[in-house]
Design a protein around this motif. Sequence first.
Motif, PDB file in Angstrom:
ATOM      1  N   CYS A 122       0.814  -1.228   0.000  1.00 30.05           N
ATOM      2  CA  CYS A 122       0.000   0.000   0.000  1.00 30.05           C
ATOM      3  C   CYS A 122       0.847   1.277   0.000  1.00 30.05           C
ATOM      4  O   CYS A 122       1.625   1.526   0.927  1.00 30.05           O
ATOM      5  CB  CYS A 122      -0.922  -0.004   1.220  1.00 30.05           C
ATOM      6  N   ARG A 176       3.517   6.242   3.083  1.00 32.83           N
ATOM      7  CA  ARG A 176       3.650   7.649   3.492  1.00 32.83           C
ATOM      8  C   ARG A 176       3.883   7.745   4.994  1.00 32.83           C
ATOM      9  O   ARG A 176       4.758   8.473   5.464  1.00 32.83           O
ATOM     10  CB  ARG A 176       2.349   8.408   3.194  1.00 32.83           C
ATOM     11  N   LYS A 212     -10.349  -9.123   5.121  1.00 33.92           N
ATOM     12  CA  LYS A 212     -10.106  -8.179   6.214  1.00 33.92           C
ATOM     13  C   LYS A 212     -10.584  -8.745   7.553  1.00 33.92           C
ATOM     14  O   LYS A 212     -11.748  -9.152   7.669  1.00 33.92           O
ATOM     15  CB  LYS A 212     -10.824  -6.858   5.927  1.00 33.92           C
ATOM     16  N   GLY A 267     -12.532   0.550   5.821  1.00 34.53           N
ATOM     17  CA  GLY A 267     -11.880  -0.741   5.563  1.00 34.53           C
ATOM     18  C   GLY A 267     -10.586  -0.589   4.800  1.00 34.53           C
ATOM     19  O   GLY A 267     -10.204  -1.464   4.017  1.00 34.53           O
ATOM     20  N   THR A 301      -6.308   0.516   4.642  1.00 31.09           N
ATOM     21  CA  THR A 301      -5.039   0.816   5.303  1.00 31.09           C
ATOM     22  C   THR A 301      -4.514   2.126   4.714  1.00 31.09           C
ATOM     23  O   THR A 301      -4.805   2.415   3.549  1.00 31.09           O
ATOM     24  CB  THR A 301      -4.008  -0.305   5.057  1.00 31.09           C
ATOM     25  N   SER A 313      -4.252   8.437   5.459  1.00 30.61           N
ATOM     26  CA  SER A 313      -2.802   8.656   5.492  1.00 30.61           C
ATOM     27  C   SER A 313      -2.421  10.116   5.696  1.00 30.61           C
ATOM     28  O   SER A 313      -1.483  10.424   6.439  1.00 30.61           O
ATOM     29  CB  SER A 313      -2.167   8.117   4.208  1.00 30.61           C
TER      30      SER A 313
HETATM   31  N1  LIG Z   1      -7.543   7.874   1.279  1.00 27.47           N
HETATM   32  C1  LIG Z   1      -6.941   6.713   1.893  1.00 27.47           C
HETATM   33  C2  LIG Z   1      -6.679   5.676   0.846  1.00 27.47           C
HETATM   34  C3  LIG Z   1      -6.156   4.384   1.444  1.00 27.47           C
HETATM   35  C4  LIG Z   1      -6.350   3.198   0.493  1.00 27.47           C
HETATM   36  O1  LIG Z   1      -6.923   3.323  -0.607  1.00 27.47           O
HETATM   37  N2  LIG Z   1      -5.847   2.039   0.925  1.00 27.47           N
HETATM   38  C5  LIG Z   1      -6.033   0.832   0.136  1.00 27.47           C
HETATM   39  C6  LIG Z   1      -4.762  -0.003   0.084  1.00 27.47           C
HETATM   40  S1  LIG Z   1      -3.452   0.866  -0.677  1.00 27.47           S
HETATM   41  C7  LIG Z   1      -7.055  -0.061   0.800  1.00 27.47           C
HETATM   42  O2  LIG Z   1      -7.021  -0.231   1.993  1.00 27.47           O
HETATM   43  N3  LIG Z   1      -7.923  -0.680  -0.004  1.00 27.47           N
HETATM   44  C8  LIG Z   1      -8.822  -1.666   0.511  1.00 27.47           C
HETATM   45  C9  LIG Z   1     -10.205  -1.446   0.053  1.00 27.47           C
HETATM   46  O3  LIG Z   1     -10.487  -0.383  -0.520  1.00 27.47           O
HETATM   47  O4  LIG Z   1     -11.035  -2.332   0.276  1.00 27.47           O
HETATM   48  C10 LIG Z   1      -5.659   7.131   2.619  1.00 27.47           C
HETATM   49  O5  LIG Z   1      -5.019   8.086   2.160  1.00 27.47           O
HETATM   50  O6  LIG Z   1      -5.317   6.528   3.653  1.00 27.47           O
END
Ligand SMILES: N[C@@H](CCC(=O)N[C@@H](CS)C(=O)NCC(=O)O)C(=O)O
Length: 240
Positions: free
Chosen positions: A13, A18, A40, A51, A53, A66
Amino acid sequence: MPHPLTLISHPLCPYVQRAAIALAEKGVAFERIDIDLADKPAWFLAISPLGKTPVLLVDGQPVFESAVICEYLDETTAPRLHPQDALARARHRGWIEFGSAVLSAIGTFYNAPDDTALASRAGEIRRLLAQVEVQLGMQQEAGPYFAGEAFTLVDAVFGPVFRYFDVFDPIGDFGVFTGLPRVAAWRAVLAARPSVQGAVGADYADRLRVFLRARQGALARRMELAIPLPPPARPRAAQA
Ligand SMILES: N[C@@H](CCC(=O)N[C@@H](CS)C(=O)NCC(=O)O)C(=O)O
Protein backbone atom coordinates in the motif's frame (compact mmCIF):
# COMPACT_ATOMS: atom_id res chain seq x y z
CA MET A 1 2.22 -4.77 26.33
CA PRO A 2 1.17 -3.30 22.93
CA HIS A 3 3.50 -0.81 21.26
CA PRO A 4 2.37 2.83 21.72
CA LEU A 5 2.41 3.33 17.93
CA THR A 6 1.16 0.57 15.65
CA LEU A 7 0.77 1.00 11.91
CA ILE A 8 -1.85 -1.28 10.41
CA SER A 9 -0.49 -1.96 6.97
CA HIS A 10 -0.49 -3.82 3.72
CA PRO A 11 2.88 -4.71 2.16
CA LEU A 12 2.11 -2.95 -1.15
CA CYS A 13 0.00 0.00 0.00
CA PRO A 14 1.48 3.35 -1.09
CA TYR A 15 -0.63 5.19 1.50
CA VAL A 16 0.85 3.07 4.28
CA GLN A 17 4.30 3.93 2.95
CA ARG A 18 3.65 7.65 3.49
CA ALA A 19 3.14 7.06 7.19
CA ALA A 20 6.09 4.65 7.44
CA ILE A 21 8.34 7.22 5.75
CA ALA A 22 7.18 10.03 8.06
CA LEU A 23 7.79 7.82 11.10
CA ALA A 24 11.26 6.90 9.85
CA GLU A 25 12.14 10.54 9.10
CA LYS A 26 11.21 11.37 12.66
CA GLY A 27 13.14 8.43 14.06
CA VAL A 28 10.05 7.10 15.83
CA ALA A 29 9.91 3.40 16.62
CA PHE A 30 6.65 1.68 15.74
CA GLU A 31 5.16 -1.73 15.24
CA ARG A 32 3.84 -2.66 11.83
CA ILE A 33 1.06 -5.20 11.41
CA ASP A 34 0.28 -6.32 7.86
CA ILE A 35 -3.24 -7.47 7.12
CA ASP A 36 -4.80 -9.27 4.16
CA LEU A 37 -6.99 -6.72 2.37
CA ALA A 38 -8.66 -9.55 0.45
CA ASP A 39 -9.81 -11.05 3.75
CA LYS A 40 -10.11 -8.18 6.21
CA PRO A 41 -10.11 -9.26 9.84
CA ALA A 42 -13.08 -8.17 11.95
CA TRP A 43 -10.84 -6.26 14.39
CA PHE A 44 -9.55 -4.20 11.43
CA LEU A 45 -13.04 -3.40 10.13
CA ALA A 46 -13.93 -2.26 13.65
CA ILE A 47 -11.18 0.41 13.63
CA SER A 48 -11.13 1.38 9.93
CA PRO A 49 -14.50 2.84 8.92
CA LEU A 50 -13.71 2.57 5.19
CA GLY A 51 -11.88 -0.74 5.56
CA LYS A 52 -8.67 0.80 4.25
CA THR A 53 -5.04 0.82 5.30
CA PRO A 54 -3.27 2.62 6.85
CA VAL A 55 -4.60 2.97 10.36
CA LEU A 56 -2.27 4.27 13.06
CA LEU A 57 -3.06 3.06 16.54
CA VAL A 58 -1.89 5.65 19.06
CA ASP A 59 -2.05 4.13 22.52
CA GLY A 60 -4.80 1.92 21.11
CA GLN A 61 -6.79 4.79 19.53
CA PRO A 62 -7.22 4.49 15.76
CA VAL A 63 -6.33 7.33 13.38
CA PHE A 64 -7.26 6.68 9.76
CA GLU A 65 -6.48 8.38 6.41
CA SER A 66 -2.80 8.66 5.49
CA ALA A 67 -2.76 12.45 5.16
CA VAL A 68 -4.34 12.80 8.60
CA ILE A 69 -1.88 10.32 10.10
CA CYS A 70 1.05 12.25 8.61
CA GLU A 71 -0.33 15.56 9.90
CA TYR A 72 -0.79 14.07 13.37
CA LEU A 73 2.76 12.76 13.40
CA ASP A 74 4.03 16.11 12.19
CA GLU A 75 2.21 17.99 14.91
CA THR A 76 3.48 15.74 17.66
CA THR A 77 7.04 14.79 16.72
CA ALA A 78 10.07 16.72 15.44
CA PRO A 79 11.48 17.40 12.91
CA ARG A 80 8.66 19.19 11.09
CA LEU A 81 8.08 17.80 7.62
CA HIS A 82 5.54 20.48 6.72
CA PRO A 83 6.62 24.10 6.08
CA GLN A 84 6.23 26.54 8.98
CA ASP A 85 4.55 29.13 6.75
CA ALA A 86 0.76 28.59 6.53
CA LEU A 87 0.53 29.42 2.84
CA ALA A 88 3.45 27.14 1.93
CA ARG A 89 1.86 24.42 4.09
CA ALA A 90 -1.46 24.78 2.28
CA ARG A 91 0.32 24.48 -1.05
CA HIS A 92 2.11 21.35 0.11
CA ARG A 93 -1.24 19.85 1.15
CA GLY A 94 -2.46 20.52 -2.36
CA TRP A 95 0.45 18.57 -3.83
CA ILE A 96 -0.20 15.73 -1.40
CA GLU A 97 -3.77 15.52 -2.77
CA PHE A 98 -2.28 15.63 -6.23
CA GLY A 99 -0.07 12.66 -5.29
CA SER A 100 -3.24 10.70 -4.51
CA ALA A 101 -4.58 11.59 -7.97
CA VAL A 102 -1.38 10.21 -9.51
CA LEU A 103 -1.87 7.00 -7.51
CA SER A 104 -5.43 6.71 -8.88
CA ALA A 105 -4.06 7.14 -12.41
CA ILE A 106 -1.49 4.41 -11.73
CA GLY A 107 -4.34 2.13 -10.62
CA THR A 108 -6.21 2.71 -13.89
CA PHE A 109 -2.94 2.04 -15.75
CA TYR A 110 -2.27 -1.38 -14.26
CA ASN A 111 -5.95 -2.31 -14.65
CA ALA A 112 -6.08 -1.30 -18.34
CA PRO A 113 -7.79 -4.09 -20.31
CA ASP A 114 -5.93 -3.62 -23.61
CA ASP A 115 -2.88 -1.97 -25.15
CA THR A 116 -4.81 1.07 -26.37
CA ALA A 117 -6.11 1.78 -22.88
CA LEU A 118 -2.67 1.07 -21.41
CA ALA A 119 -1.04 3.67 -23.67
CA SER A 120 -3.75 6.22 -23.01
CA ARG A 121 -3.50 5.75 -19.24
CA ALA A 122 0.29 6.02 -19.37
CA GLY A 123 -0.31 9.30 -21.20
CA GLU A 124 -2.57 10.46 -18.39
CA ILE A 125 0.13 9.71 -15.79
CA ARG A 126 2.62 11.63 -17.90
CA ARG A 127 0.21 14.55 -18.18
CA LEU A 128 -0.05 14.66 -14.38
CA LEU A 129 3.71 14.39 -13.89
CA ALA A 130 4.24 17.16 -16.46
CA GLN A 131 2.42 19.45 -14.04
CA VAL A 132 4.82 18.37 -11.31
CA GLU A 133 7.68 19.16 -13.69
CA VAL A 134 6.37 22.72 -14.09
CA GLN A 135 5.97 23.07 -10.32
CA LEU A 136 9.51 21.82 -9.66
CA GLY A 137 10.77 24.41 -12.13
CA MET A 138 8.92 27.20 -10.30
CA GLN A 139 10.24 26.37 -6.82
CA GLN A 140 12.47 29.02 -5.32
CA GLU A 141 14.80 26.33 -4.01
CA ALA A 142 16.27 24.08 -6.67
CA GLY A 143 15.99 20.53 -5.28
CA PRO A 144 17.03 17.96 -4.56
CA TYR A 145 13.68 17.48 -2.79
CA PHE A 146 10.27 18.96 -3.60
CA ALA A 147 10.91 22.17 -1.70
CA GLY A 148 14.70 22.30 -1.69
CA GLU A 149 17.18 20.89 0.80
CA ALA A 150 14.64 19.70 3.36
CA PHE A 151 12.66 16.48 2.98
CA THR A 152 8.92 17.18 3.38
CA LEU A 153 5.67 15.24 3.47
CA VAL A 154 5.28 15.84 -0.28
CA ASP A 155 8.46 13.81 -0.72
CA ALA A 156 6.98 11.08 1.51
CA VAL A 157 3.99 10.94 -0.85
CA PHE A 158 5.90 10.83 -4.13
CA GLY A 159 8.54 8.27 -3.05
CA PRO A 160 5.88 5.51 -3.11
CA VAL A 161 4.40 6.91 -6.35
CA PHE A 162 7.71 6.62 -8.16
CA ARG A 163 8.47 3.19 -6.66
CA TYR A 164 5.82 1.63 -8.94
CA PHE A 165 7.93 2.51 -11.96
CA ASP A 166 10.91 0.51 -10.68
CA VAL A 167 8.68 -2.51 -11.40
CA PHE A 168 6.95 -1.07 -14.51
CA ASP A 169 10.18 0.01 -16.28
CA PRO A 170 11.45 -3.52 -17.09
CA ILE A 171 8.02 -4.37 -18.56
CA GLY A 172 8.14 -1.67 -21.22
CA ASP A 173 8.89 1.94 -22.03
CA PHE A 174 5.62 3.74 -21.42
CA GLY A 175 7.16 7.19 -21.86
CA VAL A 176 5.94 8.40 -18.48
CA PHE A 177 9.15 10.29 -17.65
CA THR A 178 10.07 11.29 -21.19
CA GLY A 179 10.98 14.96 -21.33
CA LEU A 180 10.50 15.41 -17.57
CA PRO A 181 14.09 15.79 -16.30
CA ARG A 182 13.22 17.43 -12.98
CA VAL A 183 10.71 14.73 -12.12
CA ALA A 184 13.21 12.04 -13.15
CA ALA A 185 15.92 13.60 -10.94
CA TRP A 186 13.49 13.89 -8.02
CA ARG A 187 12.51 10.23 -8.48
CA ALA A 188 16.18 9.17 -8.28
CA VAL A 189 16.84 11.22 -5.14
CA LEU A 190 13.77 9.81 -3.40
CA ALA A 191 14.71 6.24 -4.36
CA ALA A 192 18.03 6.72 -2.55
CA ARG A 193 16.49 8.08 0.67
CA PRO A 194 16.76 5.47 3.46
CA SER A 195 13.28 6.25 4.84
CA VAL A 196 11.76 5.67 1.39
CA GLN A 197 13.73 2.46 0.85
CA GLY A 198 12.79 1.13 4.28
CA ALA A 199 9.05 1.73 3.88
CA VAL A 200 8.60 -1.60 2.08
CA GLY A 201 9.97 -5.08 2.59
CA ALA A 202 12.71 -6.71 0.50
CA ASP A 203 10.02 -8.72 -1.30
CA TYR A 204 8.07 -5.65 -2.46
CA ALA A 205 8.90 -5.96 -6.18
CA ASP A 206 8.07 -9.67 -6.26
CA ARG A 207 4.81 -9.08 -4.43
CA LEU A 208 3.87 -6.26 -6.79
CA ARG A 209 4.57 -8.47 -9.81
CA VAL A 210 2.28 -11.17 -8.38
CA PHE A 211 -0.39 -8.51 -7.77
CA LEU A 212 -0.04 -7.12 -11.32
CA ARG A 213 -0.23 -10.58 -12.90
CA ALA A 214 -3.45 -11.19 -11.00
CA ARG A 215 -5.00 -8.12 -12.69
CA GLN A 216 -4.87 -10.10 -15.96
CA GLY A 217 -4.90 -6.90 -17.99
CA ALA A 218 -2.69 -5.53 -20.74
CA LEU A 219 0.19 -4.88 -18.36
CA ALA A 220 0.09 -8.46 -17.07
CA ARG A 221 0.18 -9.77 -20.65
CA ARG A 222 3.22 -7.62 -21.39
CA MET A 223 4.87 -8.93 -18.24
CA GLU A 224 4.55 -12.48 -19.51
CA LEU A 225 6.57 -11.44 -22.55
CA ALA A 226 9.11 -9.22 -20.80
CA ILE A 227 9.55 -11.15 -17.55
CA PRO A 228 8.62 -14.80 -18.19
CA LEU A 229 7.64 -16.84 -15.19
CA PRO A 230 10.16 -19.52 -14.22
CA PRO A 231 9.32 -22.84 -15.91
CA PRO A 232 7.12 -25.12 -13.81
CA ALA A 233 9.03 -27.66 -11.76
CA ARG A 234 9.40 -30.93 -13.69
CA PRO A 235 7.66 -33.91 -12.20
CA ARG A 236 10.17 -36.06 -10.41
CA ALA A 237 11.11 -39.30 -12.16
CA ALA A 238 9.21 -42.24 -10.81
CA GLN A 239 11.15 -44.06 -8.17
CA ALA A 240 12.36 -47.51 -9.25
N1 LIG B 1 -7.54 7.87 1.28
C1 LIG B 1 -6.94 6.71 1.89
C2 LIG B 1 -6.68 5.68 0.85
C3 LIG B 1 -6.16 4.38 1.44
C4 LIG B 1 -6.35 3.20 0.49
O1 LIG B 1 -6.92 3.32 -0.61
N2 LIG B 1 -5.85 2.04 0.93
C5 LIG B 1 -6.03 0.83 0.14
C6 LIG B 1 -4.76 0.00 0.08
S1 LIG B 1 -3.45 0.87 -0.68
C7 LIG B 1 -7.06 -0.06 0.80
O2 LIG B 1 -7.02 -0.23 1.99
N3 LIG B 1 -7.92 -0.68 0.00
C8 LIG B 1 -8.82 -1.67 0.51
C9 LIG B 1 -10.21 -1.45 0.05
O3 LIG B 1 -10.49 -0.38 -0.52
O4 LIG B 1 -11.03 -2.33 0.28
C10 LIG B 1 -5.66 7.13 2.62
O5 LIG B 1 -5.02 8.09 2.16
O6 LIG B 1 -5.32 6.53 3.65
